[in-house]
Design a protein around this motif. Structure first.
Motif, short mmCIF file in Angstrom:
data_model
loop_
_atom_site.label_atom_id
_atom_site.label_comp_id
_atom_site.label_asym_id
_atom_site.label_seq_id
_atom_site.Cartn_x
_atom_site.Cartn_y
_atom_site.Cartn_z
N UNK A 344 6.06 -13.63 -67.24
CA UNK A 344 4.77 -13.28 -66.66
C UNK A 344 3.89 -12.46 -67.58
N UNK A 345 4.30 -12.28 -68.85
CA UNK A 345 3.47 -11.53 -69.80
C UNK A 345 2.25 -12.33 -70.23
N UNK A 346 2.35 -13.64 -70.16
CA UNK A 346 1.27 -14.54 -70.57
C UNK A 346 1.00 -15.51 -69.43
N UNK A 347 -0.27 -15.79 -69.18
CA UNK A 347 -0.65 -16.76 -68.16
C UNK A 347 -1.45 -17.88 -68.77
N UNK A 348 -1.75 -18.90 -67.96
CA UNK A 348 -2.47 -20.06 -68.49
C UNK A 348 -3.90 -19.71 -68.90
N UNK A 349 -4.44 -18.63 -68.37
CA UNK A 349 -5.80 -18.23 -68.77
C UNK A 349 -5.83 -17.51 -70.11
N UNK A 350 -4.68 -17.23 -70.67
CA UNK A 350 -4.61 -16.49 -71.93
C UNK A 350 -4.56 -17.40 -73.14
N UNK A 351 -4.91 -18.68 -72.98
CA UNK A 351 -4.75 -19.62 -74.07
C UNK A 351 -5.57 -19.21 -75.30
N UNK A 409 1.62 -23.28 -73.12
CA UNK A 409 0.59 -23.03 -72.12
C UNK A 409 0.00 -24.35 -71.64
N UNK A 410 -0.22 -25.28 -72.58
CA UNK A 410 -0.71 -26.61 -72.20
C UNK A 410 0.30 -27.29 -71.28
N UNK A 411 1.58 -27.14 -71.62
CA UNK A 411 2.62 -27.73 -70.78
C UNK A 411 2.58 -27.16 -69.37
N UNK A 412 2.41 -25.85 -69.26
CA UNK A 412 2.33 -25.22 -67.94
C UNK A 412 1.11 -25.75 -67.18
N UNK A 413 -0.02 -25.94 -67.87
CA UNK A 413 -1.24 -26.41 -67.22
C UNK A 413 -1.06 -27.82 -66.65
N UNK A 414 -0.31 -28.67 -67.34
CA UNK A 414 -0.12 -30.04 -66.86
C UNK A 414 1.17 -30.18 -66.07
N UNK A 415 1.76 -29.02 -65.71
CA UNK A 415 2.93 -28.96 -64.83
C UNK A 415 4.15 -29.68 -65.43
#
Length: 448
Positions: A344-351, A409-415
């Motif tokens: 949880x230190x990094x989120x998808x908005x932190x790209x 992060x891209x992977x998390x965005x596309x689930x």
């Protein structure tokens, strides 16, 4: 302990081969549950079932609970129906859900049919939540109290639920419509006077909904140091509880899965010695095929610059060095960011922030490694070649770290699982683009 288990295994296998069942039972009786578990994990599946049948019922359940879900599924297939029913009934509903995910649908239905109606309903409730949600991992067996109850009334509930409840150390506090209003610890109950009303000593609750991911809920439980976290439905009504030991089990499962996939293999979900050769092969072959296809792209790039290599054959010597450096740099960045996402230190908005940080890190690494490469290669092969290698290393490290940082992060965005998506993509992309950079820099510097 490994040496002891090896000795025990060497003693046990001849007994199994000679069908000395009484001697096997006597040997098992001298071991504790952890030792029996470790010993069984080192045996082939067919021998495990033989030895497991010799354990008394209570001890068999204790040993069975220590196995990974995949290993439990393998063992169940080697046991008789009556044995399976007894063991399955002795598990907690959430543990049953772990096991049933590893079994064929036909066997799942038979096992559920062998439960009492109440146990079957609790297990069905847990299985009714989506796979990967904390609803699948929570326990529906808990002790709760009411805001208007007294400490004495609550302690009576605790005593009545000692045998069935997953935990009694943290109790959810409910209102009349089962909404979670707070939590109260056993320590607070023991400290308070018997006629104290629970609403006066309860704390604000930290809850998760049953549809949250199991990893997210487990991480919150561990990070906040909670002994248990209430699990609620979408209307904040209590449906179960997640204990710290179950949270630790979930996190271990997820971290094993991530580390396996980052290493280019599918997780085994069972001990190494208990895994059949065919499963070891299947866990690795897909990744090798993916990486082989990526390598084919690299070969294609080499063929495009074949004339350049023909003019300066020395350039071919450094292709493995550059590919390895770029791949390692990208994988380091991907591993760091994947871990940060999990925590949880990094989120998808932190790209954007990750992009700039990893670009700076990659550039710094590239300057250091490139300067060293320039000096060493320059002294051995000439400083023109050294300059090509130094500039390429600096460029490849900058590119690889940046791509490696943003891919999770891209992977998390596309689930998609970051561990699955990141490394094969990084290996393929960095190898191909790194070689293109290499030959373009060589042509510019050497004038070829």
């Amino acid at each position: 302990m490994t040496t002891n288990l090896t000795d025990l295994q060497n003693t046990l296998i001849p007994l199994i081969q000679r069908e000395r069942l009484e001697d096997i039972a006597m040997l098992l009786g001298e071991l504790d549950a952890d030792e029996v578990t470790g010993l069984l994990e080192r045996l082939p599946a067919n021998q495990q079932a033989v030895v497991f049948r010799l354990l008394p019922k209570d001890r068999a359940i204790a040993v069975f609970e220590r196995f990974d879900p995949g290993h439990q599924g393998d063992l169940v297939k080697g046991l008789r129906a009556a044995e399976v029913t007894e063991i399955f009934a002795g598990l907690e509903p959430d543990d049953r859900a772990w096991l049933l995910e590893e079994l064929p649908a036909g066997l799942t239905a038979k096992m559920l049919h062998g439960l009492t109606p109440s146990e079957r309903q609790m297990t069905a409730d847990v299985l009714g939540y989506p796979k990967g949600s904390i609803g699948r991992r929570m326990s529906p067996e808990y002790v709760a109290t009411r805001t208007g109850s007294t400490v004495a009334e609550t302690m009576a509930r605790v005593r009545a639920g000692l045998d069935e409840a997953e935990t009694i150390y943290t109790l959810p506090v409910l209102d009349e419509t089962r909404h979670v209003m707070g939590v109260v610890s056993l320590r607070d109950l023991l400290r308070a006077e018997p006629d104290t009303v629970i609403s006066q000593i309860m704390s604000d609750p930290v809850v998760a909904t049953a549809y949250d991911t199991d990893e997210e809920a487990a991480r919150r439980t561990a990070d906040l140091g909670l002994l248990a976290m209430p699990i609620v439905d979408l209307e904040n009504r209590l449906v179960g509880i997640l204990t710290i030991d179950d949270a630790a089990r979930i996190l271990e499962f997820e971290e094993t899965e991530d580390s396996s996939r980052q290493g280019g293999v599918e997780p085994l979900r069972r001990p190494y010695f208990a895994t059949p050769i065919r499963r070891l092969v299947s866990s690795r072959i897909i990744w090798l095929l993916v990486l082989a296809l990526g390598a084919a792209l690299t070969v294609q790039v080499l063929s495009v610059f074949e004339d350049t290599l023909a003019q300066v054959t020395t350039l071919a010597l450094f292709v493995p060095l550059l590919i390895g450096t770029g791949g390692n740099t990208g994988n380091q960045a991907a591993t760091t960011v994947t871990r940060a996402l999990a925590l949880g230190d990094v989120g998808t908005r932190d790209v954007r922030r990750v992009f700039t940080r990893e670009l700076a890190v990659g550039f710094s690494l590239g300057i250091i490694l490139g300067f060293i490469g320039f000096l060493i290669v320059g002294l051995l092969f000439g400083f023109n070649i050294g300059l090509v290698i130094g500039l390429t290393i600096a460029s490849v490290c900058s590119l690889a770290a940046t791509i490696g940082g943003i891919m999770p992060i891209v992977a998390r965005l596309i689930r998609v699982d970051p561990a699955v998506f990141s490394n094969p993509f990084i290996t393929t992309f960095v190898d191909a683009t790194g070689l293109i950079l290499y030959f373009l820099i060589a042509k510019a510097v050497l004038g070829i």
